[in-house]
Design an enzyme around this catalytic site. Structure first.
Site, PDB file in Angstrom:
ATOM      1  N   ARG A  98      10.601  26.445  32.695  1.00 53.50           N
ATOM      2  CA  ARG A  98      12.049  26.666  32.813  1.00 53.50           C
ATOM      3  C   ARG A  98      12.316  27.918  33.628  1.00 53.50           C
ATOM      4  NH1 ARG A  98      14.049  26.831  26.641  1.00 53.50           N
ATOM      5  NH2 ARG A  98      15.993  26.157  27.630  1.00 53.50           N
ATOM      6  N   MET A 109      15.754  26.303  40.459  1.00 49.05           N
ATOM      7  CA  MET A 109      14.977  25.130  40.075  1.00 49.05           C
ATOM      8  C   MET A 109      15.419  24.614  38.716  1.00 49.05           C
ATOM      9  SD  MET A 109      11.037  24.442  39.162  1.00 49.05           S
ATOM     10  CE  MET A 109      11.389  24.492  37.425  1.00 49.05           C
ATOM     11  N   ARG A 365      22.884  31.781  24.791  1.00 43.85           N
ATOM     12  CA  ARG A 365      23.408  32.729  25.776  1.00 43.85           C
ATOM     13  C   ARG A 365      24.895  32.909  25.509  1.00 43.85           C
ATOM     14  NH1 ARG A 365      22.752  28.598  30.774  1.00 43.85           N
ATOM     15  NH2 ARG A 365      24.190  27.056  30.021  1.00 43.85           N
ATOM     16  N   HIS A 483      46.956  34.620  55.887  1.00 44.57           N
ATOM     17  CA  HIS A 483      48.393  34.641  55.673  1.00 44.57           C
ATOM     18  C   HIS A 483      48.773  33.790  54.467  1.00 44.57           C
ATOM     19  CE1 HIS A 483      52.527  33.152  56.428  1.00 44.57           C
ATOM     20  NE2 HIS A 483      52.736  34.427  56.667  1.00 44.57           N
ATOM     21  N   ARG A 591      62.008  46.878  48.403  1.00 45.02           N
ATOM     22  CA  ARG A 591      62.160  46.891  49.868  1.00 45.02           C
ATOM     23  C   ARG A 591      63.604  46.533  50.188  1.00 45.02           C
ATOM     24  NH1 ARG A 591      57.707  43.759  48.674  1.00 45.02           N
ATOM     25  NH2 ARG A 591      55.707  44.509  49.470  1.00 45.02           N
ATOM     26  N   ARG A 646      62.903  51.945  48.784  1.00 42.85           N
ATOM     27  CA  ARG A 646      62.416  52.411  50.078  1.00 42.85           C
ATOM     28  C   ARG A 646      63.498  52.206  51.138  1.00 42.85           C
ATOM     29  NH1 ARG A 646      57.357  49.525  52.852  1.00 42.85           N
ATOM     30  NH2 ARG A 646      58.871  47.850  53.033  1.00 42.85           N
ATOM     31  N   GLU A 773      51.334  56.727  53.580  1.00 44.05           N
ATOM     32  CA  GLU A 773      50.661  55.568  54.157  1.00 44.05           C
ATOM     33  C   GLU A 773      50.073  55.865  55.529  1.00 44.05           C
ATOM     34  OE1 GLU A 773      53.691  52.499  54.620  1.00 44.05           O
ATOM     35  OE2 GLU A 773      55.224  54.045  54.715  1.00 44.05           O
ATOM     36  N   SER A 792      54.170  57.915  46.793  1.00 43.02           N
ATOM     37  CA  SER A 792      53.739  56.561  46.453  1.00 43.02           C
ATOM     38  C   SER A 792      52.825  56.084  47.581  1.00 43.02           C
ATOM     39  CB  SER A 792      54.948  55.639  46.309  1.00 43.02           C
ATOM     40  OG  SER A 792      54.508  54.317  46.106  1.00 43.02           O
ATOM     41  N   GLY A 794      51.221  53.807  49.979  1.00 40.16           N
ATOM     42  CA  GLY A 794      51.381  52.471  50.545  1.00 40.16           C
ATOM     43  C   GLY A 794      50.019  52.067  51.069  1.00 40.16           C
ATOM     44  N   THR A 795      49.214  51.478  50.190  1.00 45.14           N
ATOM     45  CA  THR A 795      47.796  51.295  50.540  1.00 45.14           C
ATOM     46  C   THR A 795      47.575  50.195  51.577  1.00 45.14           C
ATOM     47  OG1 THR A 795      47.601  50.056  48.486  1.00 45.14           O
ATOM     48  CG2 THR A 795      46.762  52.311  48.497  1.00 45.14           C
ATOM     49  N   ASN A 796      48.560  49.326  51.789  1.00 48.73           N
ATOM     50  CA  ASN A 796      48.376  48.336  52.865  1.00 48.73           C
ATOM     51  C   ASN A 796      48.313  49.039  54.215  1.00 48.73           C
ATOM     52  OD1 ASN A 796      48.648  46.509  50.823  1.00 48.73           O
ATOM     53  ND2 ASN A 796      50.678  45.785  51.435  1.00 48.73           N
ATOM     54  N   ASP A 797      49.336  49.816  54.506  1.00 49.04           N
ATOM     55  CA  ASP A 797      49.362  50.522  55.782  1.00 49.04           C
ATOM     56  C   ASP A 797      48.282  51.595  55.846  1.00 49.04           C
ATOM     57  OD1 ASP A 797      51.041  49.602  57.802  1.00 49.04           O
ATOM     58  OD2 ASP A 797      52.842  50.258  56.730  1.00 49.04           O
ATOM     59  N   CYS A 859      51.801  51.413  45.622  1.00 45.51           N
ATOM     60  CA  CYS A 859      52.643  50.234  45.664  1.00 45.51           C
ATOM     61  C   CYS A 859      52.134  49.184  46.654  1.00 45.51           C
ATOM     62  CB  CYS A 859      54.080  50.609  45.992  1.00 45.51           C
ATOM     63  SG  CYS A 859      54.245  51.397  47.604  1.00 45.51           S
ATOM     64  N   TYR A 879      51.128  55.900  38.016  1.00 43.75           N
ATOM     65  CA  TYR A 879      51.427  54.473  37.845  1.00 43.75           C
ATOM     66  C   TYR A 879      50.874  53.652  39.004  1.00 43.75           C
ATOM     67  CZ  TYR A 879      55.106  55.005  41.371  1.00 43.75           C
ATOM     68  OH  TYR A 879      55.774  55.232  42.539  1.00 43.75           O
TER      69      TYR A 879
HETATM   70  P1  ADP Z   1      19.113  25.012  32.194  1.00 41.35           P
HETATM   71  O1  ADP Z   1      18.896  26.405  32.642  1.00 41.35           O
HETATM   72  O2  ADP Z   1      19.584  24.106  33.255  1.00 41.35           O
HETATM   73  O3  ADP Z   1      19.911  24.940  30.933  1.00 41.35           O
HETATM   74  P2  ADP Z   1      16.761  24.602  30.556  1.00 41.35           P
HETATM   75  O4  ADP Z   1      15.531  25.343  30.891  1.00 41.35           O
HETATM   76  O5  ADP Z   1      17.550  25.157  29.439  1.00 41.35           O
HETATM   77  O6  ADP Z   1      17.644  24.443  31.860  1.00 41.35           O
HETATM   78  O7  ADP Z   1      16.276  23.137  30.212  1.00 41.35           O
HETATM   79  C1  ADP Z   1      16.898  21.929  30.511  1.00 41.35           C
HETATM   80  C2  ADP Z   1      16.860  21.045  29.297  1.00 41.35           C
HETATM   81  O8  ADP Z   1      15.539  20.851  28.808  1.00 41.35           O
HETATM   82  C3  ADP Z   1      17.648  21.631  28.153  1.00 41.35           C
HETATM   83  O9  ADP Z   1      18.347  20.602  27.499  1.00 41.35           O
HETATM   84  C4  ADP Z   1      16.587  22.191  27.261  1.00 41.35           C
HETATM   85  O10 ADP Z   1      17.010  22.251  25.938  1.00 41.35           O
HETATM   86  C5  ADP Z   1      15.459  21.214  27.455  1.00 41.35           C
HETATM   87  N1  ADP Z   1      14.177  21.859  27.187  1.00 41.35           N
HETATM   88  C6  ADP Z   1      13.687  22.946  27.806  1.00 41.35           C
HETATM   89  N2  ADP Z   1      12.501  23.304  27.280  1.00 41.35           N
HETATM   90  C7  ADP Z   1      12.245  22.443  26.289  1.00 41.35           C
HETATM   91  C8  ADP Z   1      11.167  22.301  25.367  1.00 41.35           C
HETATM   92  N3  ADP Z   1      10.153  23.166  25.346  1.00 41.35           N
HETATM   93  N4  ADP Z   1      11.223  21.297  24.493  1.00 41.35           N
HETATM   94  C9  ADP Z   1      12.262  20.439  24.513  1.00 41.35           C
HETATM   95  N5  ADP Z   1      13.307  20.510  25.343  1.00 41.35           N
HETATM   96  C10 ADP Z   1      13.290  21.495  26.237  1.00 41.35           C
HETATM   97 MG    MG Z   2      19.576  25.371  29.217  1.00 38.76          MG
END
Ligand code: ADP
Ligand code: MG
Ligand code: MG
Length: 903
Positions: A98, A109, A365, A483, A591, A646, A773, A792, A794-797, A859, A879
């Site tokens: 992974r 990847m 995460r 624009h 203005r 102004r 400005e 004030s 006038g940061t554009n100008d 401004c 401000y």
């Molecule tokens: P991404 O960064 O795209 O989320 P992941 O590395 O998390 O990729 O993996 C893609 C999928 O494969 C996810 O659903 C993850 O849970 C599953 N996966 C990754 N490693 C394992 C593992 N060791 N066993 C089972 N499933 C896995």
């Molecule tokens: Mg994942």
């Protein structure tokens, strides 16, 4: 010793890494380590560090010598924990490889699962599990993922659309399903899959000219190299450029023992969020699939089930939830959910797999969320005691508040519709309308109440009349400072620019998005927050921020701690009132030039045409009552709040016509010869109007203009005073470059004010200050401050003149400047702290040396840009002033500035 540690182990209740080690282990690796450390069931494995990636690229794609041994040791550690062996034909262990950079990055990847399956290990695994179907299902997944990401993508092969190895292999699978009359992948039998994998391997050989690797270590190293290789793949590089992620960071690789959600009806895989990422509601939200592996859930091959009753949606209500089907597993998972929130104190996005009833945690995460969810979660987590007010304020990105202020494309509808094209998100919010190609058409239909989207290559000031009545603006060219983008942002209008997929055929009145062709009058929908374009009419949803208690709460916290005041740029009573409802504490820029158009243009033109001061005064006398009314209306709305007005700024040629037709009309109306008009227009022509006869230079030549405007303001204020309304006008002299210029104009204003006050017999509080400005003004700010009562910026100008770029023309080269890293970002959007910022700082220091309590603000467009707001705080400004829609954004950014400073 540690310098040579390239592999970090995790699993079995402990880990060498931790959540703090994201730079070295990448986000995924650091969090796998953290989950192991807190005792979650994480399949054991190891992380190859980001340093290896850096080494790899610095050494002609070779690895450090010790890596091989460290990886083999890592494999052995996993083997001894699990009691099986990688490469063992009797009892084989399989791995996933992974990728995992510091930040999650599309274009990297993809994961390869089931590494280690070969003609030698397959029989052993079948014997051990007594499940031939599962083994061949795993094998076909390995072949399709591995041939795709390792043998094709990492090898730099770029097949034609639809001819990639993965699509070819998947067509084989579809073929079998079709022949056998199956609907789901799960219908495939062991026999089907066995035959399929043979054909897949033949296909790989045919298409890529190479045998599918049949030895576990070959597969493993192939996978590891592919991850490092993908770091500099085309998609990853361009993503990094857009997001400003440095190439030196590198990616880590995670090698992890496989757990299997595809062994049958007691196994499953799923993804979940510890809170709802769409609404922010505090409940466990997620999806899962029985007998599935990896990304089956997100890939949408079958409709995923809901993890619990609460998560059920219209499309999966009839399916059982994990909660109902595997209650024990669900309770365990929910326990982890609670622990994760306590531990990370933020919403988490997790992956899990159930193998024969046993739950495994595969990833966690910080979860992505939209603005509405971010706001709600931040407030609720504070109330739950999970985070402090300061943390809550830091959790919402100021720009995310935009989503709460504009109608937006219904997120639910977006999940089922595919965009036809993507451009730059220049103006947030959503819009639906019929395609029109000219500003005239947009105006004609728009003012009739029809919903239109103005679609053009780019826009120019001549298009403004059609831009206003359009629901949205879409351009094929131009960037975030074009624009179209600037105009739309000012109005808070939905806008997408630089849509490279769009080509317009003006002759036939068609717009092509890729190979799809649309005619004038066809409906399209835009998500300006993300830059996505959809066919047809997608429903919009509007959220009234005033009814959103979380929005109100977070901003009230912001108001408690911020030091900067936030004003607005507004020229009309209705904009002023809107801005107050967004929390504006005054007007930083009113203005006055807009006030001379419409019918009033004739008095203005009469003044311009006048041959002497008497003639000009006569014309100005006609403008006086109108101006007085303008200011009275605005002051009355703003009441005690300061209002910076102004004085006239643009060069006079902007008020006279260029076309012969209009010149004729002007001559008739003013009772003079066409020739005289023409001559006057020609005499007003300037080679560089930006640096021409404008700003206080006009006031010096024609003090009677300054007199009229000063009189209008003071009389309006006097009228308010008579009515018992406290008002605070601040009269601002534009384009000051020298102390003498300023003093000259202030003298005029003060003289008139004294007269008016004496005439009316009421007291009026007013200040006279200047716009800063012109770079020179910052250099002599100490002298200007002797008489000036406020500054004030006038940061554009100021930006235009400091860089020597004209904002209207910079679009031609700015893009090349970002490409070549000459400029990090658009200096018209975010203050250039290195250069322009220094002038601002100097002006503040010098100004306050003369006048310690000098009131200072900004401004320009920058007043609504979070980074610039933070800079203003650090610089000690009083401000910022920005367009009404950006007031809440500036309030939050100002609070974050205080928090960041205390760190
Ligand atoms: P991404 O960064 O795209 O989320 P992941 O590395 O998390 O990729 O993996 C893609 C999928 O494969 C996810 O659903 C993850 O849970 C599953 N996966 C990754 N490693 C394992 C593992 N060791 N066993 C089972 N499933 C896995
Ligand atoms: Mg994942
Ligand atoms: Mg993925």
């Amino acid at each position: 010793m540690n310098n040579n540690q390239y592999v970090y182990f995790f699993g079995d209740g402990k880990a060498e890494g931790s959540a703090q080690m994201k730079n070295l282990l990448g986000g995924k690796g650091a969090n796998l380590a953290e989950m192991s450390n807190i005792g979650f069931p994480v399949p054991p494995g190891f992380t190859v560090t980001t340093e290896v990636c850096t080494y790899y690229y610095q050494n002609q794609k070779k690895y450090p010598e010790v890596l091989k041994k460290q990886v083999e040791d890592g494999v052995q550690k996993v083997e001894s924990i699990l009691g099986s062996k990688f490469t063992d034909p009797e009892n084989p262990l399989l791995f996933s490889v992974r990728s995992g950079a510091r930040l999650s990055m599309p274009g990297m990847m993809e994961t390869v699962l089931n590494i280690g399956l070969t003609t030698k290990t397959i029989p052993g695994l079948i014997k051990k599990t007594n499940n031939e179907r599962f083994v061949y299902d795993s094998y076909r997944r390995l072949i399709s993922m591995y041939s795709d990401v390792v043998m094709e993508k990492a090898a730099g092969i770029e097949p034609e659309e639809g001819q990639g190895i993965r699509s070819q292999i998947e067509r084989l699978l579809e073929g079998v399903k079709e022949r056998r009359g199956y609907t789901n992948d799960t219908d495939l039998t062991a026999e089907d899959l066995k035959e399929l994998t043979e054909n897949m391997k033949i296909k790989v050989k045919d298409v890529l000219g190479k045998e599918f690797p049949d030895d576990p270590y070959g597969q493993l190293w192939g996978g590891i190299s592919a991850v490092f290789q993908s770091w500099n793949g085309k998609r990853a590089v361009s993503y990094r450029r857009i997001e400003g992620i440095p190439g030196e960071w590198g990616t880590a690789v995670n090698v992890q023992a496989m757990v299997f959600g595809n062994t049958g009806e007691k196994s499953a895989t799923g993804v979940a969020f510890t809170r709802d990422p769409g609404t922010g509601q505090n409940y466990f939200y997620g999806e899962w699939l029985i007998n599935a592996q990896g990304e089956d859930v997100v890939a949408g091959i079958r409709t995923p089930y809901a993890v619990n009753l609460k998560s059920k949606q219209d499309n999966n209500r009839q399916f059982p939830s994990l909660e109902e089907l595997f209650p024990k597993t669900y309770i365990e998972l929910e326990g982890y959910r609670n622990k994760l929130e306590e531990h990370y104190r933020d919403m988490q996005d997790i992956e899990f797999t159930v193998e024969e009833g046993k739950l495994w945690m595969l990833q966690t995460r910080v979860g992505k969320r939209n603005g509405i969810a971010a706001t709600r979660m931040a407030v609720e987590m504070q109330k739950e005691g999970l985070i402090s007010k300061e943390e809550a304020l830091s959790r919402v990105k100021p720009d995310q508040l935009d989503e709460l202020l504009h109608p937006m494309v219904d997120p639910k509808a977006e999940t089922v519709n595919h965009p036809i094209a993507k451009g730059l998100p220049a103006g947030p919010g959503g819009a639906v309308g019929k395609i029109v190609f000219t500003a005239d058409m947009a105006e004609e239909l728009g003012t009739k109440g029809e919903k239109v989207v103005l679609v053009r290559d780019e826009t120019s000031p001549e298009d403004v009349h059609g831009m206003k009545p359009a629901q949205a603006i879409l351009t094929s060219k131009g960037g975030m400072t074009s624009h179209a983008a600037l105009v739309a942002r000012g109005w808070g209008k939905c806008c997408i620019v630089g849509c490279g997929d769009l080509s317009i055929d003006m002759a036939n009145k068609t717009a092509c998005f890729g190979d799809k062709i649309y005619k004038e009058g066809d409906w399209i929908s835009l998500n300006g927050t993300k830059g996505l374009i959809y066919e047809g009419q997608i429903p919009l949803v509007t959220i009234d921020p005033e009814r959103n208690e979380y929005y109100k709460e977070i901003l009230s916290w912001a108001d408690e701690i911020r030091k900067l005041k936030v004003r607005t740029n507004a020229d009309t009573p209705s904009d002023s009132a809107a801005a107050i409802s967004f929390g504006a504490e005054g007007i930083g820029l009113c203005r006055t030039e807009h006030m001379f158009f419409g019918d009033r243009i004739w008095a203005m033109r009469e003044m311009i045409m006048a041959e002497d001061i008497e003639g000009r005064k006569k014309a100005l006398a006609k403008l006086l009552p109108m101006q007085r009314q303008d200011f009275y209306d605005i002051l009355k709305v703003m009441q005690h709040r300061p209002v910076t007005i102004r004085l006239l700024d643009p060069p006079l040629h902007e008020f006279v016509p260029n076309e012969p037709e209009s010149q004729k009309e002007m001559a008739e109306r003013l009772g003079m010869s066409v020739e005289a008009v023409k001559q006057k227009v020609e005499s007003l022509h300037e080679f560089n109007p930006m640096l021409g006869h404008r700003g206080c230079r006009l006031g010096v030549t024609y003090p009677e203009i300054t007199e009229m405007q000063a009189r209008a303001i003071i009389e309006a204020a006097a009228q308010c005073a008579v009515e018992g309304i406290e008002v605070n006008p601040e009269i601002m002299i534009p384009l000051t470059g020298t102390k003498t210029e300023f003093d000259n104009q202030k003298e005029v204003v003060d003289r008139v004010a004294k007269e008016v006050i004496a005439e009316k017999g009421v007291n009026v509080n007013y200040l006279v200050g200047t716009m800063i400005e012109i770079p020179r003004a910052t250099l002599v700010a100490d002298k200007i401050a002797e008489k000036a009562e406020f500054f004030s910026y006038g940061t554009n100008d100021l930006t235009q003149m400091t860089f020597g770029y004209s904002r209207d023309d910079a679009g031609k080269f700015l893009y090349d400047y970002y490409e070549n890293k000459i400029l990090p970002s658009d200096p018209f959007q975010t203050i250039d702290q290195e250069g322009v910022g220094q002038l601002i700082i100097m002006g503040v220091e010098k100004g306050r040396k003369t006048r310690p309590n000098l009131k200072i603000g900004i401004c320009g467009e920058h007043g609504g840009d979070p980074e610039s707001v933070k800079f203003c705080h650090r610089t000690g400004l009083d401000y910022v002033s920005c367009s009404p829609f950006r007031v809440p954004i500036a309030r939050l950014a100002a609070a974050q500035a205080v928090i960041e400073e205390s760190k």
